[in-house]
Enzyme design. Structure first.
Site, mmCIF file in Angstrom:
data_model
loop_
_atom_site.group_PDB
_atom_site.id
_atom_site.type_symbol
_atom_site.label_atom_id
_atom_site.label_comp_id
_atom_site.label_asym_id
_atom_site.label_seq_id
_atom_site.Cartn_x
_atom_site.Cartn_y
_atom_site.Cartn_z
ATOM 1 N N ASP A 1 17.511 -28.791 -56.685
ATOM 2 C CA ASP A 1 17.771 -28.781 -55.242
ATOM 3 C C ASP A 1 17.731 -30.221 -54.775
ATOM 4 O O ASP A 1 16.677 -30.860 -54.866
ATOM 5 C CB ASP A 1 16.655 -28.020 -54.502
ATOM 6 C CG ASP A 1 16.859 -26.520 -54.568
ATOM 7 O OD1 ASP A 1 17.676 -26.091 -55.393
ATOM 8 O OD2 ASP A 1 16.198 -25.795 -53.801
ATOM 9 N N GLU B 1 22.086 -27.494 -56.354
ATOM 10 C CA GLU B 1 22.066 -27.000 -54.978
ATOM 11 C C GLU B 1 22.053 -28.244 -54.110
ATOM 12 O O GLU B 1 21.053 -28.948 -54.011
ATOM 13 C CB GLU B 1 20.832 -26.128 -54.757
ATOM 14 C CG GLU B 1 21.079 -25.108 -53.676
ATOM 15 C CD GLU B 1 20.019 -24.016 -53.659
ATOM 16 O OE1 GLU B 1 19.266 -23.995 -52.683
ATOM 17 O OE2 GLU B 1 19.940 -23.228 -54.617
#
Length: 753
Positions: A338, A385
């Site tokens: 992420d 992400e």
């Protein structure tokens, strides 16, 4: 005593002698926590002991067999944080198996650091190459050391009784005293060295193995070559090259040289064979790479991790590159990052909108470059992400290219638009980025594509228009440089199986939450299996799982989902299933799906028995015979002995899900005998996983976990087998095992005329 204390295979070098004299080093936990500790290698050469210099009281110890590896220099976040204070040649990290935290140390000089690094590596090498007998001898030594309170290298009967309690043995005092006196050859009232080994051998006499041995041995003292061949054929169902195998086993496991020369096997040799990898329930031929690796990526289950950077929970957990190293070492092939904007133009990795700590993206990528192919040569998918601004996305792309270089896949393998995904074999040593992409793959490749999915005339215009609209939106939010790094794993939203079939490409992938996936499995099971025969699907845990718990991956594998992402940091049944499935095929992180899941027109639906091809259910019969040296339950009361039972659980298509358990045996974790038979029907054995769980029975509360072992049904060897148990976090706990007999009965074939 020396013969008991020091492992015979260890040569006492200057390095080890220096370690035995002890060294003062700094133990580092953070930038502000750096304390001096005195470290010393014990006489057995298998235990490291350390204590606080100041108080001299608090002491700790760990066994070499708990150590996975030693890393030199600033190869941990803790040591990186003190890099300016201590040069890399004085620093090293001791990494333990399982979920135990690392030990970061700083030596007084580069020479001292080298001495410990080299010495530890030498000892780890010995520990990892021990055979079953050496492991048991080592285990006895460890216990002897723990129980020998006054450290005089001998044990009186009282100390032996305390030791038996520690070892999970509840024994009649008269019986124990008789064995003690028989072993006390010197009649000194104490056991030392070899006497203790004799006592232990008498204690662990295995009647169930003796009676099996006598069944095949004419004189009850040895198995001749032909008697061993009979046993291997009739019981172990070894049908090829049985004589060569029998010779090999005698050479390898018979301790007596004269017996080896006469090609016979003694009871000791027979027991050694039964406890060896060849006597394991896990087919040794399936431990290595045994599957076809030249099929498209979508034909494999792929070991996949969720929020790989977390080593605790999702809200306040610690983000760490250690999460990536551990996952890659376990054979994980799909990792998640992420990315968010960080200070000074440096993108950071953490769980957004939470209190988790942060790590620079650059560190994650260099860790990936270093560890990606240490356990497996096959491709790694980096699931990105991306929450970064356009500026920091440019930095992401630059760092990926600069740090990974050739490892990063930046174009198709043949320059053409793929009509199907390439194979793990073709993508060896490559890192694939999974993320959003502007436009289609064919727009970025030179020359016309080979073949594009059919688009019917009437919706051609609408489809092209939608494509243009989406590409325009992506262009506004996605940096071209980052988009160009995405080749075979372009993220696309899932809009139904029909839509995917008519408009999607094999190089596109959809991610679904566990809840969405369950609904599709329930409503459109067969369509889901067909979809996964040509395109990748990723499943991830629900956002409600803030405690990093896991869902069962089995229901997702039942419809052929390849990338079933689990929280690797959380131990439990779900990770046992994941480890169980991927422990085969050379631990490479890829397992080939069964043939009926690789066919785009398959009729298979896991929930519909009418769609299963096959002659009918296979019967799996498991005789649970006995257990050996089961560990105590963590945090159990002093002197408490376990009441063990064995539960066998089957995971597979809904009709095959089942579990059965034996009765519990009171007060015996040392050598319980159940001798109970459990039986299961498997309709789709190709998808079944079998989990053996040992628990400590408790009538007032939940049973406590003792150990487990999970494997795919396809990897089971029939016959008399040992199951070597694993701890809660998947590490081995020698010499704990179960002894079982396995029979697999195929359904009768069609009647002959």
């Amino acid at each position: 005593m020396a013969s008991l204390l020091c492992n015979a295979r260890i040569q006492l070098t200057d390095t080890l002698e220096q370690m035995q004299q002890g060294t003062l080093m700094r133990k580092v936990k953070s930038k502000s926590w750096k304390k001096q500790r005195y470290f010393k290698l014990q006489e057995d050469c298998m235990t490291i002991w350390y204590q606080s210099k100041r108080t001299g009281k608090t002491e700790s110890a760990f066994s070499i067999s708990d150590v996975e590896t030693v890393r030199e220099g600033h190869q941990s976040e803790v040591l990186q944080s003190v890099a300016e204070e201590f040069p890399p040649e004085r620093c090293f990290t001791i990494v333990f198996y399982g979920r135990r935290g690392n030990l970061d140390l700083v030596a007084g000089s580069a020479e001292e650091a080298q001495c410990w690094v080299q010495g530890l590596r030498q000892l780890i090498e010995v520990a990892t190459t021990m055979d079953q007998r050496e492991k048991i001898d080592q285990w006895i030594r460890d216990w002897f050391q723990k129980a020998d309170k006054d450290k005089d290298g001998r044990m009186n009967f009282k100390e032996v009784q305390r030791l038996l309690k520690m070892m999970n043995v509840d024994m009649n005092e008269d019986h124990a005293l008789r064995l003690f006196q028989d072993a006390d050859k010197s009649e000194s009232g104490t056991l030392e060295g070899e006497e203790f080994v004799l006592f232990y051998k008498a204690l662990t006499q295995r009647e169930e193995v003796l009676s099996l041995f006598r069944e095949y041995s004419e004189d009850g003292k040895k198995l001749t070559l032909l008697e061993l061949v009979d046993f291997l054929r009739e019981e172990q169902l070894e049908d090829e090259g049985t004589e060569e195998l029998a010779m090999e086993l005698i050479d390898k496991y018979e301790p007596s040289e004269t017996a080896r020369a006469r090609h016979v096997l003694s009871v000791d040799g027979f027991l050694m064979y039964l406890c060896s990898p060849e006597g394991s329930i896990f087919n040794p031929q399936h431990r290595g790479l045994w599957q076809d690796m030249s099929q498209p990526l979508c034909h494999y289950f792929i070991s996949s991790s969720h929020n790989t950077y977390l080593i605790e929970d999702q809200i306040r957990g610690h983000s760490s590159i250690e999460g990536y190293i551990r996952a890659l070492k376990r054979g994980c092939r799909c990792l998640e990052v992420d990315c968010w904007d960080g200070p000074n133009g440096e993108p950071m990795v953490y769980h957004g909108h939470t209190f988790t700590s942060k790590i620079p993206f650059r560190e994650v990528v260099s860790t990936l470059g270093k560890y990606a192919f240490k356990t497996s040569d096959y491709p790694v998918i980096l699931s990105l992400e991306n929450h970064c601004s356009m500026e920091q996305q440019e930095v992401l792309a630059q760092q990926l290219k600069d740090i990974l270089g050739e490892q990063l896949l930046t174009t198709t393998i043949d320059g053409h638009v793929p009509t199907q995904l390439p194979s793990p074999e073709e993508l060896k040593h490559k890192i694939l980025l999974k993320g959003k992409k502007i436009g289609r793959l064919e727009d970025t490749l030179d020359g016309p594509g080979d073949e594009v999915p059919e688009v019917s005339d009437d919706d051609n215009g609408a489809e092209a228009e939608e494509e243009r609209r989406r590409a325009k939106k992506d262009k506004e939010t996605l940096a071209q440089a980052l988009s160009d790094c995405v080749i075979y794993c372009k993220n696309v939203p899932f809009r139904g199986f029909q839509e995917a079939r008519s408009h999607s490409r094999p190089s596109e992938i959809s991610s679904l939450s566990e809840a969405k996936a369950r609904k599709l499995i329930r409503d459109e099971g067969n369509e889901f299996v067909r979809h996964n025969a040509w395109q990748l699907t990723r499943i991830y845990p629900s956002g409600m799982r803030t405690d990093s718990s896991n869902y069962s991956p089995q229901e997702m594998w039942n419809v052929g989902c390849q990338i079933v992402a689990l929280n690797f940091q959380t131990a439990g049944m779900e990770m046992d299933l994941c480890d169980g499935l991927f422990s085969q095929n050379g631990h490479c992180g890829y397992v080939l799906k069964p043939p009926f899941m690789r066919d785009k027109e398959t009729l298979f639906n896991p929930s519909d028995p009418r769609s299963w091809e096959g002659p009918g259910p296979i019967t799996l019969t498991i005789q649970v015979i006995s257990g050996q040296q089961l560990p105590k339950v963590a945090n159990s009361k002093e002197g408490a002995i376990i009441d063990p039972l064995v539960r066998v659980e089957i995971y597979g298509v809904p009709a095959d899900q089942a579990h059965q358990e034996t009765k519990y045996i009171e007060n015996n974790g040392f050598n319980p005998c159940w001798d109970e038979t459990l039986q299961f029907q498997l309709h789709v054995p190709e998808l079944a996983l079998v989990r053996f769980v040992v628990e400590d029975y408790d009538k007032t509360s939940r049973n406590d976990f003792v150990g487990q072992f999970t494997l795919a049904f396809a990897n089971i060897k029939p016959g008399y087998r040992h199951i070597h148990l694993l701890s809660k976090d998947g590490t081995s706990i020698p010499p704990s095992s179960l002894f079982v007999h396995i029979r697999i009965t195929e359904p009768p074939g069609p009647e002959q005329d």
